[in-house]
Design a protein around this motif. Structure first.
Motif, PDB file in Angstrom:
ATOM      1  N   LYS A  83       5.943   5.101 -12.690  1.00  0.00           N
ATOM      2  CA  LYS A  83       7.183   5.746 -12.229  1.00  0.00           C
ATOM      3  C   LYS A  83       7.637   5.168 -10.899  1.00  0.00           C
ATOM      4  CE  LYS A  83       6.242  10.187 -14.442  1.00  0.00           C
ATOM      5  NZ  LYS A  83       5.565  11.467 -14.237  1.00  0.00           N
ATOM      6  N   GLY A  84       6.789   4.329 -10.277  1.00  0.00           N
ATOM      7  CA  GLY A  84       7.150   3.708  -8.999  1.00  0.00           C
ATOM      8  C   GLY A  84       7.274   4.718  -7.877  1.00  0.00           C
ATOM      9  N   LYS A  85       6.348   5.680  -7.812  1.00  0.00           N
ATOM     10  CA  LYS A  85       6.424   6.694  -6.752  1.00  0.00           C
ATOM     11  C   LYS A  85       6.187   6.026  -5.393  1.00  0.00           C
ATOM     12  CE  LYS A  85       5.024  10.672  -9.499  1.00  0.00           C
ATOM     13  NZ  LYS A  85       4.130  11.820  -9.595  1.00  0.00           N
ATOM     14  N   PRO A  86       7.221   5.975  -4.547  1.00  0.00           N
ATOM     15  CA  PRO A  86       7.125   5.156  -3.329  1.00  0.00           C
ATOM     16  C   PRO A  86       5.950   5.478  -2.407  1.00  0.00           C
ATOM     17  CG  PRO A  86       9.394   5.742  -3.736  1.00  0.00           C
ATOM     18  CD  PRO A  86       8.583   6.524  -4.713  1.00  0.00           C
ATOM     19  N   HIS A  87       5.710   6.763  -2.103  1.00  0.00           N
ATOM     20  CA  HIS A  87       4.647   7.069  -1.129  1.00  0.00           C
ATOM     21  C   HIS A  87       3.274   6.669  -1.666  1.00  0.00           C
ATOM     22  CE1 HIS A  87       4.744  10.554  -3.766  1.00  0.00           C
ATOM     23  NE2 HIS A  87       3.580  10.947  -3.304  1.00  0.00           N
ATOM     24  N   LEU A  88       3.075   6.775  -2.984  1.00  0.00           N
ATOM     25  CA  LEU A  88       1.794   6.384  -3.568  1.00  0.00           C
ATOM     26  C   LEU A  88       1.657   4.872  -3.648  1.00  0.00           C
ATOM     27  CD1 LEU A  88       1.456   9.056  -6.403  1.00  0.00           C
ATOM     28  CD2 LEU A  88       0.325   9.023  -4.183  1.00  0.00           C
ATOM     29  N   VAL A  89       2.755   4.182  -4.006  1.00  0.00           N
ATOM     30  CA  VAL A  89       2.734   2.714  -4.085  1.00  0.00           C
ATOM     31  C   VAL A  89       2.427   2.129  -2.707  1.00  0.00           C
ATOM     32  CG1 VAL A  89       4.155   0.652  -4.444  1.00  0.00           C
ATOM     33  CG2 VAL A  89       4.271   2.535  -6.087  1.00  0.00           C
ATOM     34  N   LEU A  90       3.123   2.623  -1.668  1.00  0.00           N
ATOM     35  CA  LEU A  90       2.904   2.096  -0.313  1.00  0.00           C
ATOM     36  C   LEU A  90       1.485   2.393   0.172  1.00  0.00           C
ATOM     37  CD1 LEU A  90       6.274   2.959   1.498  1.00  0.00           C
ATOM     38  CD2 LEU A  90       5.517   0.736   0.675  1.00  0.00           C
ATOM     39  N   GLY A  91       0.996   3.584  -0.137  1.00  0.00           N
ATOM     40  CA  GLY A  91      -0.369   3.947   0.274  1.00  0.00           C
ATOM     41  C   GLY A  91      -1.399   3.028  -0.349  1.00  0.00           C
ATOM     42  N   LEU A  92      -1.242   2.744  -1.646  1.00  0.00           N
ATOM     43  CA  LEU A  92      -2.188   1.861  -2.339  1.00  0.00           C
ATOM     44  C   LEU A  92      -2.063   0.421  -1.832  1.00  0.00           C
ATOM     45  CD1 LEU A  92      -4.324   1.454  -4.540  1.00  0.00           C
ATOM     46  CD2 LEU A  92      -2.476   1.126  -6.192  1.00  0.00           C
ATOM     47  N   LEU A  93      -0.825  -0.050  -1.672  1.00  0.00           N
ATOM     48  CA  LEU A  93      -0.620  -1.420  -1.184  1.00  0.00           C
ATOM     49  C   LEU A  93      -1.258  -1.623   0.184  1.00  0.00           C
ATOM     50  CD1 LEU A  93       3.066  -2.314  -2.153  1.00  0.00           C
ATOM     51  CD2 LEU A  93       0.975  -3.298  -3.083  1.00  0.00           C
ATOM     52  N   TRP A  94      -1.091  -0.639   1.060  1.00  0.00           N
ATOM     53  CA  TRP A  94      -1.684  -0.769   2.396  1.00  0.00           C
ATOM     54  C   TRP A  94      -3.205  -0.885   2.299  1.00  0.00           C
ATOM     55  CZ3 TRP A  94      -1.945  -2.481   6.933  1.00  0.00           C
ATOM     56  CH2 TRP A  94      -2.828  -1.979   7.897  1.00  0.00           C
ATOM     57  N   GLN A  95      -3.817  -0.057   1.449  1.00  0.00           N
ATOM     58  CA  GLN A  95      -5.277  -0.132   1.315  1.00  0.00           C
ATOM     59  C   GLN A  95      -5.720  -1.523   0.837  1.00  0.00           C
ATOM     60  OE1 GLN A  95      -7.684   3.298  -0.142  1.00  0.00           O
ATOM     61  NE2 GLN A  95      -5.743   4.050  -0.911  1.00  0.00           N
ATOM     62  N   ILE A  96      -5.014  -2.063  -0.161  1.00  0.00           N
ATOM     63  CA  ILE A  96      -5.401  -3.367  -0.724  1.00  0.00           C
ATOM     64  C   ILE A  96      -5.194  -4.485   0.309  1.00  0.00           C
ATOM     65  CG2 ILE A  96      -4.952  -5.071  -2.537  1.00  0.00           C
ATOM     66  CD1 ILE A  96      -3.905  -2.675  -4.273  1.00  0.00           C
ATOM     67  N   ILE A  97      -4.015  -4.478   0.955  1.00  0.00           N
ATOM     68  CA  ILE A  97      -3.709  -5.525   1.940  1.00  0.00           C
ATOM     69  C   ILE A  97      -4.684  -5.443   3.113  1.00  0.00           C
ATOM     70  CG2 ILE A  97      -1.975  -6.305   3.624  1.00  0.00           C
ATOM     71  CD1 ILE A  97       0.187  -5.456   1.553  1.00  0.00           C
ATOM     72  N   ARG A  98      -4.979  -4.226   3.551  1.00  0.00           N
ATOM     73  CA  ARG A  98      -5.897  -4.018   4.678  1.00  0.00           C
ATOM     74  C   ARG A  98      -7.291  -4.567   4.351  1.00  0.00           C
ATOM     75  NH1 ARG A  98      -9.559  -0.087   6.092  1.00  0.00           N
ATOM     76  NH2 ARG A  98      -9.613   0.591   8.262  1.00  0.00           N
ATOM     77  N   ILE A  99      -7.761  -4.293   3.132  1.00  0.00           N
ATOM     78  CA  ILE A  99      -9.082  -4.797   2.732  1.00  0.00           C
ATOM     79  C   ILE A  99      -9.102  -6.324   2.788  1.00  0.00           C
ATOM     80  CG2 ILE A  99     -10.586  -5.086   0.695  1.00  0.00           C
ATOM     81  CD1 ILE A  99      -9.922  -2.085   0.054  1.00  0.00           C
ATOM     82  N   GLY A 100      -8.020  -6.951   2.312  1.00  0.00           N
ATOM     83  CA  GLY A 100      -7.936  -8.419   2.351  1.00  0.00           C
ATOM     84  C   GLY A 100      -7.911  -8.965   3.759  1.00  0.00           C
ATOM     85  N   LEU A 101      -7.114  -8.336   4.631  1.00  0.00           N
ATOM     86  CA  LEU A 101      -7.017  -8.801   6.017  1.00  0.00           C
ATOM     87  C   LEU A 101      -8.347  -8.648   6.753  1.00  0.00           C
ATOM     88  CD1 LEU A 101      -3.552  -7.255   7.023  1.00  0.00           C
ATOM     89  CD2 LEU A 101      -4.074  -9.697   6.878  1.00  0.00           C
ATOM     90  N   PHE A 102      -9.042  -7.553   6.479  1.00  0.00           N
ATOM     91  CA  PHE A 102     -10.285  -7.281   7.202  1.00  0.00           C
ATOM     92  C   PHE A 102     -11.486  -8.027   6.624  1.00  0.00           C
ATOM     93  CE2 PHE A 102      -9.046  -2.851   9.070  1.00  0.00           C
ATOM     94  CZ  PHE A 102      -8.090  -3.489   9.852  1.00  0.00           C
ATOM     95  N   SER A 103     -11.344  -8.554   5.395  1.00  0.00           N
ATOM     96  CA  SER A 103     -12.517  -9.169   4.744  1.00  0.00           C
ATOM     97  C   SER A 103     -12.999 -10.410   5.484  1.00  0.00           C
ATOM     98  CB  SER A 103     -12.200  -9.512   3.287  1.00  0.00           C
ATOM     99  OG  SER A 103     -11.213 -10.523   3.239  1.00  0.00           O
ATOM    100  N   HIS A 104     -12.131 -11.005   6.321  1.00  0.00           N
ATOM    101  CA  HIS A 104     -12.534 -12.221   7.045  1.00  0.00           C
ATOM    102  C   HIS A 104     -13.057 -11.922   8.439  1.00  0.00           C
ATOM    103  CE1 HIS A 104     -10.758 -14.468   3.801  1.00  0.00           C
ATOM    104  NE2 HIS A 104      -9.617 -13.828   3.961  1.00  0.00           N
ATOM    105  N   ILE A 105     -12.974 -10.648   8.842  1.00  0.00           N
ATOM    106  CA  ILE A 105     -13.438 -10.301  10.194  1.00  0.00           C
ATOM    107  C   ILE A 105     -14.933 -10.005  10.119  1.00  0.00           C
ATOM    108  CG2 ILE A 105     -13.004  -8.842  12.225  1.00  0.00           C
ATOM    109  CD1 ILE A 105     -10.230  -8.260  11.080  1.00  0.00           C
TER     110      ILE A 105
END
Length: 581
Positions: free
Chosen positions: A166-188
């Motif tokens: 359904k493209g629920k914006p608050h849920l999509v953004l919440g999930l995207l942030w978690q995924i992107i954050r994991i990727g950014l932090f994986s090299h630290i």
């Protein structure tokens, strides 16, 4: 509170409150502990777009806030990092305002690609439906993405594939942030960047670095470069401290090197918005103008500033590589530790687990896991949730002793394990407890679903696997979780096809038995298991190396599908309940 109210409410005006009812709820709220936490949660909101409730059960008055800057930043990040992918030509680029972001997520392909960008090889591309996309095949992609995101440590309680469709914006953004954050932090990590050892103070050891959160390491990294640049100012947060662009300007100049022509022109500009723009132009010279607009800098938007700094670190760490790091081998995170850590984080534990042996040492995360496995088992009045400066060592030890007692109540094998071992971060004994927590969690879900009144044991899982395989006319059979036949992945693959006939493309299954082919089969097997909804945390290597513990969890998660066609319908309320505790 709203759930309680609904159950008592007259049906005449479901989903609405009159003034008197609202006052009663408010009085109730003030009388509970909630009052103190509620005020801190409802903080100042800016640049929010309010959307009406989208689910069929939400009343007309429900609203969700969507940060427009996140919508913009994530869309821009997706365009720059995945714009070249031929499988995404029909979706990218997303428009400049990011409004098509939610539409782009709906067929599941983009989400799978974002996960693989953050954690390469998490999803086997052969498992993604890329052609002939019906609603059903899109839903399979979304399930694959959602279960895979959980396996890399995202907390997806309250999100299911229907929400994403359904493209629920608050849920999509919440999930995207978690995924992107994991990727950014994986090299630290010391593994990816040995130069991090240079950030240690004189009296610190490598273990102290492992105990720090990625945010804390990034702050130390920024301050290290400020010191090297001869700047006396220090950064203590990624909100108020960075709004004037001064710290960023000095950081960029210090990490750039002379050939990049990065300058401090921004500091001559008095208007903060203009200054932020000039600073971001310097970041662009390093190919690091991402996540932030000048407004986000001036507003001190935490997530996006954190992402900006993490991206800078990943591309231009500017740290001298030490010749040799003493003791690095003994503290690098193993595959087993990473799997357990991802499992815990996906359960929504707080605080987030970065390093098992320090983050479990006060017992609080362990209690939350016990409460997920057997709701109500933890007597929270016995738990020290906050620690006093003078007694904190004793209080943490008392927590750990109680955690061991709870394990014994659940018949865990804890011979030789005392609270002191958890408190000290003893690796072998901590892992022994965590494995039994994960095993108990897996079997408790199965037992709840089977609803026979008796706990499910490993032997029954093996019997179920063999019955399922035989009923589907498959030749493969499973003797036990140590069976060498597991190594080529075919038993798991056959079982997936037995559960969901026709889901496996057998032309993709390799038969040579070489290590390389076995690994390819195992990758395909795990992605296909997730695609049909099995919440598998194991890695392909756990199958090829026949690691009995993790192999058991793979088969148990698939057995759960027999009771519930979609694992999302498993009652997750207990998880939410535990988080609130």
């Amino acid at each position: 509170m709203i759930d309680e109210f609904k159950s008592k409410q007259r049906t005449a005006h479901q989903g609405k409150l009159n003034l008197e009812e609202f006052e009663t709820l408010c009085l109730d709220l003030k009388s509970k502990d909630v009052a103190s936490t509620f005020k801190t949660v409802v903080s100042k909101k800016e640049n929010l777009e309010t959307l009406g409730g989208m689910s069929s059960i939400s009343s007309e008055g429900t609203t969700h806030s969507v940060r427009l800057e996140e919508q913009l930043a994530f869309s821009d990040w997706i365009n720059s990092n995945l714009g070249h992918d031929k499988d995404l030509q029909h979706l990218l680029p997303i428009d400049a305002e990011g409004k098509r972001l939610y539409q782009s997520i709906k067929d599941g392909i983009l989400l799978c690609k974002i996960i693989n960008h953050s954690c390469p090889d998490t999803i086997d591309e052969r498992a993604i439906n890329k052609k002939n996309l019906t609603v059903y095949r899109e839903f399979e992609n979304l399930t694959l993405a959602l279960v895979s995101s959980q396996a890399i440590g995202c907390n997806i309680v309250n999100i299911d594939a229907h929400d994403l469709a359904k493209g629920k914006p608050h849920l999509v953004l919440g999930l995207l942030w978690q995924i992107i954050r994991i990727g950014l932090f994986s090299h630290i990590t010391l593994d990816s960047c040995p130069g991090l050892a240079g950030l240690l103070f004189d009296n610190e050891r490598l273990e102290d670095l492992m105990k720090m959160s990625p945010e804390a390491i990034l702050l130390r990294w920024v301050n290290h470069h400020l010191e090297r640049a001869g700047i006396s100012r220090r950064c203590t947060n990624f909100q108020s401290d960075i709004v004037d662009s001064e710290i960023y300007s000095h950081l960029l100049k210090q990490i750039a090197g002379n050939e990049a022509d990065v300058n401090l022109d921004a500091l001559r500009e008095s208007d903060l918005q203009q200054r932020a723009e000039i600073m971001l132009q310097q970041a662009a010279k390093l190919n690091c103008r991402s996540f932030l607009t000048p407004q986000d800098v001036v507003n001190g938007v935490y997530k996006l500033n954190l992402a900006f700094v993490a991206n800078l670190f990943n591309n231009h760490p500017g740290l001298d590589k030490p010749e040799q790091i003493e003791g690095l081998e003994s503290i690098e995170e193993t595959r087993e530790e990473k799997t357990y850590r991802n499992w815990m984080n996906s359960m929504g534990v707080a605080p987030h687990v970065n390093w098992l042996y320090s983050d479990l040492a006060d017992g609080l995360v362990i209690f939350q896991l016990f409460d997920v496995i057997k709701p109500g088992i933890v007597n929270w009045s016995r738990v020290h949730k906050r620690f006093t400066p003078l007694r904190k060592f004793m209080e943490k030890l008392e927590n750990c002793n109680y955690a061991v007692d709870l394990g014994k109540q659940l018949k865990f094998s804890l011979v030789g394990i005392a609270g002191q071992d958890l408190n000290d971060g003893n690796a072998t004994l901590t892992l022994a407890l965590i494995w039994q927590l994960m095993r108990a969690y897996t079997l408790s879900i199965l037992s709840r679903l089977a609803n026979t009144g008796n706990p499910i044991i490993e032997k029954e899982i093996v019997q179920w696997v063999n019955t399922r395989l035989a009923d589907a006319g498959k030749q493969s059979q499973l003797r036990n979780f140590n069976d060498p036949a597991i190594a080529d992945g075919k038993i798991v693959i056959d079982l997936i096809d037995a559960i969901k006939e026709g889901s496996i493309n057998y032309e993709l299954v390799r038969t040579s038995g070489t290590q390389e082919d076995n690994l390819a089969n195992a990758k395909y097997a795990i992605s296909m298991a997730r695609k049909i909804g099995a919440r598998v945390y194991a890695l392909p290597e756990d199958i090829t190396e026949v690691k009995p513990k993790m192999v058991m969890t793979v088969f148990a998660c698939m057995m759960a599908l027999d009771y519930v066609p979609n694992m999302d319908s498993v009652d997750q309320n207990s998880v939410n309940h535990n988080n609130s505790n």
